[in-house]
Write a protein that holds these residues in place. Structure first.
Motif, PDB file in Angstrom:
ATOM      1  N   ILE A 192       0.622  -1.289   0.191  1.00 11.80           N
ATOM      2  CA  ILE A 192      -0.248   0.541  -0.032  1.00 11.80           C
ATOM      3  C   ILE A 192       0.616   1.241  -0.271  1.00 11.80           C
ATOM      4  O   ILE A 192       0.518   1.806   0.290  1.00 11.80           O
ATOM      5  CB  ILE A 192      -1.038  -0.014   1.376  1.00 11.80           C
ATOM      6  CG1 ILE A 192       0.018  -0.096   2.332  1.00 11.80           C
ATOM      7  CG2 ILE A 192      -2.135  -1.286   1.045  1.00 11.80           C
ATOM      8  CD1 ILE A 192      -1.181  -0.143   3.266  1.00 11.80           C
ATOM      9  N   ARG A 224      -2.562   0.446  -8.065  1.00 14.25           N
ATOM     10  CA  ARG A 224      -3.630   0.890  -9.149  1.00 14.25           C
ATOM     11  C   ARG A 224      -2.772   0.734 -10.322  1.00 14.25           C
ATOM     12  O   ARG A 224      -2.306   1.019 -11.459  1.00 14.25           O
ATOM     13  CB  ARG A 224      -3.094   2.849  -9.023  1.00 14.25           C
ATOM     14  CG  ARG A 224      -2.249   3.293  -7.723  1.00 14.25           C
ATOM     15  CD  ARG A 224      -1.804   4.279  -8.273  1.00 14.25           C
ATOM     16  NE  ARG A 224      -1.360   4.912  -7.352  1.00 14.25           N
ATOM     17  CZ  ARG A 224      -2.149   5.692  -6.227  1.00 14.25           C
ATOM     18  NH1 ARG A 224      -3.208   5.655  -6.351  1.00 14.25           N
ATOM     19  NH2 ARG A 224      -0.990   5.637  -4.932  1.00 14.25           N
TER      20      ARG A 224
ATOM     21  N   GLY B 238      -6.699  -2.354   7.009  1.00 14.89           N
ATOM     22  CA  GLY B 238      -6.355  -1.465   6.470  1.00 14.89           C
ATOM     23  C   GLY B 238      -5.680  -1.594   5.043  1.00 14.89           C
ATOM     24  O   GLY B 238      -5.210  -0.864   4.080  1.00 14.89           O
ATOM     25  N   PHE B 239      -4.480  -2.445   5.042  1.00 12.35           N
ATOM     26  CA  PHE B 239      -4.070  -3.367   4.273  1.00 12.35           C
ATOM     27  C   PHE B 239      -4.796  -3.667   3.173  1.00 12.35           C
ATOM     28  O   PHE B 239      -4.635  -2.816   1.566  1.00 12.35           O
ATOM     29  CB  PHE B 239      -3.375  -4.028   4.474  1.00 12.35           C
ATOM     30  CG  PHE B 239      -2.235  -4.901   3.508  1.00 12.35           C
ATOM     31  CD1 PHE B 239      -1.130  -4.048   3.281  1.00 12.35           C
ATOM     32  CD2 PHE B 239      -2.745  -5.765   2.653  1.00 12.35           C
ATOM     33  CE1 PHE B 239      -0.205  -4.476   2.526  1.00 12.35           C
ATOM     34  CE2 PHE B 239      -1.315  -6.333   1.696  1.00 12.35           C
ATOM     35  CZ  PHE B 239      -0.887  -5.826   1.648  1.00 12.35           C
ATOM     36  N   THR B 240      -6.047  -4.133   3.273  1.00  8.02           N
ATOM     37  CA  THR B 240      -6.865  -4.954   2.308  1.00  8.02           C
ATOM     38  C   THR B 240      -7.433  -3.675   1.457  1.00  8.02           C
ATOM     39  O   THR B 240      -7.683  -3.765   0.777  1.00  8.02           O
ATOM     40  CB  THR B 240      -7.996  -6.250   2.526  1.00  8.02           C
ATOM     41  OG1 THR B 240      -6.746  -6.669   3.168  1.00  8.02           O
ATOM     42  CG2 THR B 240      -8.372  -7.181   1.754  1.00  8.02           C
ATOM     43  N   ASN B 242      -6.968  -0.659   1.463  1.00  9.69           N
ATOM     44  CA  ASN B 242      -6.043   0.320   0.301  1.00  9.69           C
ATOM     45  C   ASN B 242      -6.179  -0.565  -1.110  1.00  9.69           C
ATOM     46  O   ASN B 242      -6.120   0.074  -1.581  1.00  9.69           O
ATOM     47  CB  ASN B 242      -4.976   0.407   1.555  1.00  9.69           C
ATOM     48  CG  ASN B 242      -4.353   2.098   0.427  1.00  9.69           C
ATOM     49  OD1 ASN B 242      -3.314   2.003  -0.285  1.00  9.69           O
ATOM     50  ND2 ASN B 242      -4.832   2.696   0.783  1.00  9.69           N
ATOM     51  N   VAL B 243      -5.652  -1.245  -0.996  1.00 17.55           N
ATOM     52  CA  VAL B 243      -5.904  -1.905  -2.185  1.00 17.55           C
ATOM     53  C   VAL B 243      -6.283  -2.262  -3.231  1.00 17.55           C
ATOM     54  O   VAL B 243      -6.941  -1.779  -3.767  1.00 17.55           O
ATOM     55  CB  VAL B 243      -4.935  -3.209  -2.118  1.00 17.55           C
ATOM     56  CG1 VAL B 243      -5.098  -4.542  -2.900  1.00 17.55           C
ATOM     57  CG2 VAL B 243      -3.672  -3.731  -1.083  1.00 17.55           C
ATOM     58  N   VAL B 244      -7.738  -2.151  -2.487  1.00 19.55           N
ATOM     59  CA  VAL B 244      -8.579  -2.394  -3.416  1.00 19.55           C
ATOM     60  C   VAL B 244      -9.094  -1.106  -3.688  1.00 19.55           C
ATOM     61  O   VAL B 244      -9.671  -0.896  -4.540  1.00 19.55           O
ATOM     62  CB  VAL B 244     -10.467  -3.002  -2.188  1.00 19.55           C
ATOM     63  CG1 VAL B 244     -11.453  -2.323  -2.813  1.00 19.55           C
ATOM     64  CG2 VAL B 244     -10.136  -4.989  -2.920  1.00 19.55           C
ATOM     65  N   LYS B 246      -7.403   1.595  -4.443  1.00 21.29           N
ATOM     66  CA  LYS B 246      -6.894   1.443  -5.387  1.00 21.29           C
ATOM     67  C   LYS B 246      -6.809   1.422  -6.919  1.00 21.29           C
ATOM     68  O   LYS B 246      -7.127   1.969  -8.094  1.00 21.29           O
ATOM     69  CB  LYS B 246      -4.811   1.558  -4.915  1.00 21.29           C
ATOM     70  CG  LYS B 246      -4.915   2.666  -3.815  1.00 21.29           C
ATOM     71  CD  LYS B 246      -2.889   2.506  -3.496  1.00 21.29           C
ATOM     72  CE  LYS B 246      -3.094   3.677  -2.845  1.00 21.29           C
ATOM     73  NZ  LYS B 246      -1.568   3.559  -1.634  1.00 21.29           N
TER      74      LYS B 246
END
Lengths: 348, 348
Positions: A192, A224, B238-240, B242-244, B246
């Motif tokens: 991230i 992204r 917050g990791f998963t 944020n990945v999703v 973006k």
């Protein structure tokens, strides 16, 4: 050469959302494209499968290249993987994976319950010596030179340690060389943020291990960056990878539905959409699971390929071809050599 | 009523990819739409901001409703959040968050470095009593009755424990009631299977906690369920998250580029695409960050709103309005009441 060795590729005849007919149709398509020495074994209820073969190949053109291995049970799509694997010793998945172990099958493809396929493979085939955990690797379209990137793990190992991710990177490197035809794949870590210090504990520690691994590590890639082609292989844990994969699967349908909403209000836009239809269906095909033809379960000591539950006959065909190619390219021998060597270095 | 109380909403004048001009323009837009009692404070380099105000509001129409708080430093987009927060005591973010703590600002919006905003908010504003960790909540378009779903955490807390996710669910429930206007939000847990036993350790344990929480828990939702509207609020670490998020941001551009490839080969398709352009740009607007106007950092004892680095003046305006509305709706008082009560129950 291994390519000309006669091999037998098995398929779970009972797996998939659309029943055995689709599987048998896919197997017949595969036989037409695979080398004459390659055989396909249907595993499942003998009478059901025989009836489908008679219906779909009335002239018996497949001949002795199409085998049937009877399995008295099958695992449903919604069944709990652990329970099914423990209780159903005669399921098509249990028998298929045991045939792999016994060397009577060279590869196995299933469009059925993914969790059950992973569990049966681990139980009956086992891991390649030195492999800590298996990883499902799949290809998604990306703006790389090959037009795809490999992402792993997409669901075999939900709880990962940094060392697992380091092994996934090595296995992904080997698989991508043959699957994407890339000489020296660029390996990225899904994270991230760009800096090594970013991410959760798992990603931070995995970053340090990947930086020392015998691969071309290009650092962190963000959500992204998937499509921007910054990496040929993206490494992540099976939880994050599975979320991302399912997200990706749903995105096209979602943008399509949103666009349909917009288009409804304008005659010109509706006409425009009509004129775009062929392009849209080409695009859909490029993003289709069927093109990819299945995700290999890297790290198990056999060629076990997982397909989508909604696999079409063409997807089944491609899954069987992926299994044959996995064997021909000696992926597992390469993984064993790489991870065995790594182990030896750690021990020595 | 709190809605008529005169409030001051601050904005990080130095944050964002496009410089202070965009921020000042957004602040001026916000003043036109906010109530006459509401003031906007620009925080950053006084001379720079004064020059931008003179340029963009030459008639001085904003008058005393537009304040400037000088900050001698600013945090760059690429700077390490922890280091910047430790070293730059006079950054616009440090000063903005201290003004919140002192009660001189009611809300703060920043389109700058997200990590630095989270760190400064935690350091200078602190958590609401009883809150274990903060969560960034954002809205994405979905086929829910409200047309959106709230997802949290999208990047404040990368390493989560099950109890954090249980609190995120309660905070997300409160936020969604006001942000989506939903009376009794359906809360889902992002996971990789439908059954409670599915997922990684974090998701399995969080499932058990969510099932007992005072919310309408609808169980696990998978990556593909985001858009199907199965939940009004999706809880994840917050990791998963944020990945999703973006991934989602990049998906439209990616499908657009793929479609452009397809269209290039056919004159009819190109004409069709031209006729679809207005619908496509409508769709882009619906998916645009600017519409949403910022993600509140739930769990800190102040209204701290994070915007996208690429925020347009309209996005800044919406971020400031989101801050004012967060205050007016007493979100933090509700969170404190809910989590304080929960704590009391655990202790008692």
């Amino acid at each position: 050469m291994s390519e000309s060795r006669p091999i037998t590729v098995g398929v779970d005849g009972m797996g998939g959302d659309d029943g055995p007919g689709v599987i048998v149709e896919g197997a017949l398509l595969a036989l037409r494209e695979l080398s004459q020495e390659t055989r396909v074994a249907l595993i499942g209820d003998q009478r059901t499968l025989e009836a489908e073969v008679r219906r779909l190949d009335p002239s018996g053109s497949a001949g002795s290249r199409l085998l049937i291995e009877h399995a008295a049970e099958s695992v449903g799509m919604g069944e709990d993987a652990a329970t099914a694997t423990r209780r159903k010793k005669d399921s098509s998945l249990a028998i298929g994976t045991r045939l792999i172990k016994e060397g009577r099958l060279d590869a196995l493809f299933s469009a059925g319950n993914t969790g059950a396929m992973v569990a049966a493979s681990l139980l009956n085939v086992g891991r390649i010596p030195g492999v800590l955990r298996p990883a499902l690797a799949t290809r998604i379209p990306a703006e790389t030179p090959s037009g795809s990137c490999v992402i792993l793990d997409v669901g075999a190992t939900a709880d990962c340690k940094p060392a697992y991710l380091a092994q996934f990177a090595v296995m992904g490197d080997i698989y991508a060389r043959s699957a994407l035809g890339v000489a020296n794949p660029r390996i990225g870590l899904l994270n991230i943020g760009e800096e090594p210090s970013k991410g959760n504990e798992l990603a931070r520690e995995a970053h340090a291990l990947l930086a020392r691994a015998p691969i071309q590590f290009v650092g962190n890639v963000e959500g992204r960056d998937f499509f921007r082609g910054q990496a040929d292989v993206v490494v992540t844990d099976g939880f994050t990878g599975n979320v991302v994969l399912k997200f990706l699967e749903s995105v096209l349908g979602w943008t399509g539905r949103l666009l349909k909403d917009e288009v409804r209000t304008s005659l010109i836009a509706r006409l425009g959409a009509l004129m775009l239809l062929p392009s849209l269906s080409n695009l859909r095909r490029r993003l289709d699971y069927a093109e990819v033809g299945g995700a290999p379960l890297l790290g198990v000591a056999g060629a076990c390929i997982v397909g989508h539950g909604r696999s079409s006959p063409r997807a089944v065909k491609n899954g069987l071809k992926a299994g044959a190619s996995f064997v021909a390219q000696n992926i597992n021998e390469q993984i064993q050599a790489a991870l065995g060597k790594e182990m030896a270095e750690h021990v020595g």
